[in-house]
Scaffold this motif. Structure first.
Motif, short mmCIF file in Angstrom:
data_model
loop_
_atom_site.label_atom_id
_atom_site.label_comp_id
_atom_site.label_asym_id
_atom_site.label_seq_id
_atom_site.Cartn_x
_atom_site.Cartn_y
_atom_site.Cartn_z
N LYS A 148 0.83 -1.19 0.00
CA LYS A 148 0.00 0.00 0.00
C LYS A 148 0.88 1.25 0.00
N HIS A 178 -2.37 -5.91 5.05
CA HIS A 178 -1.88 -6.83 6.08
C HIS A 178 -2.97 -7.20 7.09
N TYR A 179 -4.06 -6.43 7.13
CA TYR A 179 -5.15 -6.85 8.02
C TYR A 179 -5.74 -8.19 7.59
N GLU A 216 -5.54 3.42 17.53
CA GLU A 216 -4.09 3.44 17.73
C GLU A 216 -3.73 4.44 18.82
N ARG A 223 6.50 8.69 9.92
CA ARG A 223 6.00 8.65 8.55
C ARG A 223 5.29 9.93 8.14
N TYR A 226 4.62 10.84 4.26
CA TYR A 226 3.55 10.03 3.66
C TYR A 226 2.20 10.36 4.29
N ASP A 235 -5.46 6.20 4.71
CA ASP A 235 -4.48 5.29 5.31
C ASP A 235 -5.13 4.04 5.90
N MET A 236 -6.31 4.16 6.43
CA MET A 236 -6.92 3.04 7.16
C MET A 236 -8.31 2.63 6.65
N HIS A 240 -8.03 -1.15 4.93
CA HIS A 240 -8.30 -2.11 6.01
C HIS A 240 -9.79 -2.17 6.38
N LYS A 336 -5.29 8.03 15.25
CA LYS A 336 -4.02 8.01 15.97
C LYS A 336 -4.23 8.73 17.30
N GLU A 381 -7.21 -7.58 18.05
CA GLU A 381 -5.95 -7.41 18.76
C GLU A 381 -6.11 -6.34 19.83
C1 BG6 Z 1 -0.92 0.69 8.32
C2 BG6 Z 1 -1.06 2.18 8.40
O1 BG6 Z 1 -1.52 0.22 7.13
O2 BG6 Z 1 -1.54 0.09 9.44
C3 BG6 Z 1 -0.48 2.70 9.69
O3 BG6 Z 1 -0.38 2.78 7.30
C4 BG6 Z 1 -1.05 1.95 10.87
O4 BG6 Z 1 -0.71 4.09 9.82
C5 BG6 Z 1 -0.97 0.45 10.67
O5 BG6 Z 1 -0.32 2.32 12.02
C6 BG6 Z 1 -1.69 -0.30 11.77
O6 BG6 Z 1 -1.46 -1.67 11.63
P1 BG6 Z 1 -1.50 -2.65 12.87
O7 BG6 Z 1 -1.22 -4.00 12.31
O8 BG6 Z 1 -0.44 -2.18 13.83
O9 BG6 Z 1 -2.87 -2.51 13.46
#
Ligand code: BG6
Length: 492
Positions: A148, A178-179, A216, A223, A226, A235-236, A240, A336, A381
């Motif tokens: 991404k 990655h989610y 978060e 970052r 970006y 971003d999210m 995700h 955040k 999580e």
């Molecule tokens: C990323 C975002 O895709 O996911 C980040 O770019 C974010 O900003 C992160 O912190 C969160 O991932 P995870 O696995 O820590 O929940």
């Protein structure tokens, strides 16, 4: 044998992602025997590193795993570094030679995996050169992994996709979210389609609303550049949250395969009700964190403009216009510097229509008749598990009810053995399984939904900052649910 055979070429091999996620994940696959003798990794980036230095970087990236030193050395010996300017044809010729040499040396059968872990504006150039310089093979598989962000909006995503499509077929492209590699996100399908009680109730007749929270605790960290061009929505939410939403709302796939799941996810995303610009303000809330005595505000962070209007928080209401979901709000939020670091999904069921236990209530058929709604919570999580809230009788005389909680958590051993998202996804790629990746149509429909919101925000000044670090965002995020007579299950 479970051994997989491939040459990995990592563009962005000196980067943060490679060091934090990719090298440790490849090492775990090595420890588990999925990678043995027949693999090699070429790391490329602009810096002029030697192989020796690269081996050291790889070894350092594994430090926290406390692995056997000989095993680390043996693993790192499969890594080769090549300084590479992605716009210089000459460098691809060198890359081709190195690839062929390693292919012969490690007997890699022409299997190639290209990992693009760098600035997206180079993806098209890299793909084009991989083809024109014949780095793609005829005898093995060629797969490309895209990190991404996949575009900045629908238009840029489409341009990027068209560029990739000149070199790769859709089934060779693995877009990472990655989610989708997380244990409990994969569990959504298991609990839905493996349990009659849930799938029977999984619709607008029984579900009142659904809440998705990706919270978060940290700020923007390293970052800034970006993130300031992106914001929380891009971003999210676009990736995700939209993926989680599609897994929660899709109909049952005919079979649990990549193609069938993709069909259902796309149907769900196509059914999102698009907002008109004038509806955005009522349905989407944005926020940015303020400074406190101990924590910098977003506008005070390094490399962020003191006048930045970037959103570090989003809450929104999403509606899905189909037979199953019509009328059910999906509330989403992420940000955040919130109260804590966690991800959870709350499925809030409708209340019993009448409370026969308490005739004293002024109106026991009212929306709030004293019986709490059942809530199924999927904890993604840091806790991995499920919670179910239901009403039960108070112990003793009388018939007053009280909500009780059923809990299941993965035990520590299961959680510890659960592979990290990147390890799982790399393993899927080696197997040619794109189930847990984002397909183009999904990306396209997500962006189309997001673009309207982003555009409205770009056209209207926010009044930022508007939330305190350590809270669950601005008050407007609570009001968003209150206007429908709902509230966040998790209040912080
Ligand atoms: C990323 C975002 O895709 O996911 C980040 O770019 C974010 O900003 C992160 O912190 C969160 O991932 P995870 O696995 O820590 O929940």
């Amino acid at each position: 044998s479970k051994e997989k055979i491939a040459l990995f070429t990592i563009f962005g091999g000196t980067g943060d992602l490679a060091q934090r996620k990719l090298y440790p994940s490849l090492f775990k696959l090595y420890q588990k025997g999925y990678l043995q003798d027949h693999f090699a990794v070429i790391g490329t980036a602009r810096r002029p590193w030697t192989d020796e230095h690269y081996h050291q970087v790889v070894a350092d990236a594994l430090a926290s795993l406390h692995a056997d030193a000989d095993q680390v050395t043996a693993f790192a010996s499969h890594f080769y570094y090549q300084s590479h300017d992605v716009t210089d044809v000459q460098h691809y010729i060198t890359l081709k030679r190195l690839s062929e040499k390693l292919d012969a040396q490690y007997e890699l059968q022409g299997n190639r995996i290209f990992y693009l872990a760098m600035a997206p504006n180079f993806f098209g150039t890299i793909a084009r050169h991989l083809k024109s310089e014949h780095i793609l093979t005829e005898n093995g598989f060629n797969r490309v992994i895209i990190e991404k962000p996949f575009g900045h909006d629908f238009e840029s995503a489409k341009t990027l996709n068209d560029e990739l499509a000149e070199t790769f077929d859709e089934n060779q492209i693995y877009r990472i979210d990655h989610y989708l590699g997380k244990e409990m996100i994969q569990n959504i399908a298991a609990i839905r389609f493996g349990n009659n009680i849930w799938e029977s109730l999984w619709n607008n007749r029984y579900i009142s609303n659904v809440q998705i929270t990706l919270s978060e605790k940290l700020g923007v960290e390293e970052r800034a550049v970006y993130y300031d061009n992106s914001g929380a929505l891009r971003d999210m939410v676009q990736n995700h949250i939209m993926q989680i939403l599609s897994l929660l709302t899709m109909d049952q796939p005919v079979e649990f395969t990549e193609d069938d799941i993709n069909i259902e996810k796309v149907k769900a995303l196509r059914s999102l009700r698009p907002y008109q610009p004038e509806e955005v303000a009522k349905n989407f809330v944005r926020g940015q964190y303020a400074p406190t005595e101990t924590v910098k505000g977003y506008r005070q962070e390094d490399k962020i403009s003191p006048a930045s209007n970037t959103d570090t928080f989003v809450a929104g209401k999403v509606m899905i216009d189909n037979y199953r979901w019509s009328g059910v709000p999906f509330y989403i939020r992420t940000g955040k510097r919130l109260a804590d670091k966690f991800t959870r999904i709350d499925i809030v069921f409708k209340r019993p229509v009448i409370n026969i236990f308490n005739h004293e209530l002024p109106d026991n058929q009212a929306a709030d008749n004293g019986l709490a709604p059942n809530v199924l919570t999927i904890n993604v999580e840091p806790t991995e598990g499920f919670e179910l809230r239901m009403n039960a009788k108070n112990v003793g005389q009388g018939f007053a009810t009280t909500p009780v909680q059923l809990n299941f958590d993965h035990d520590a051993t299961a959680a510890a053995n659960s592979p990290e998202a990147y390890e799982r996804l790399l393993h899927d790629i080696l197997n040619g399984d794109a189930t847990n990746f984002t397909h183009w149509q999904e990306v396209a429909y997500s962006w189309k939904f997001i673009d309207v919101i982003q555009q409205y925000w770009d056209d209207h000044q926010p009044s930022f900052p508007n939330y305190k670090p350590g809270t669950m965002g601005p008050q407007a995020a609570a009001d968003l649910l209150a206007q429908d007579g709902h509230r966040w299950v998790y209040q912080g």
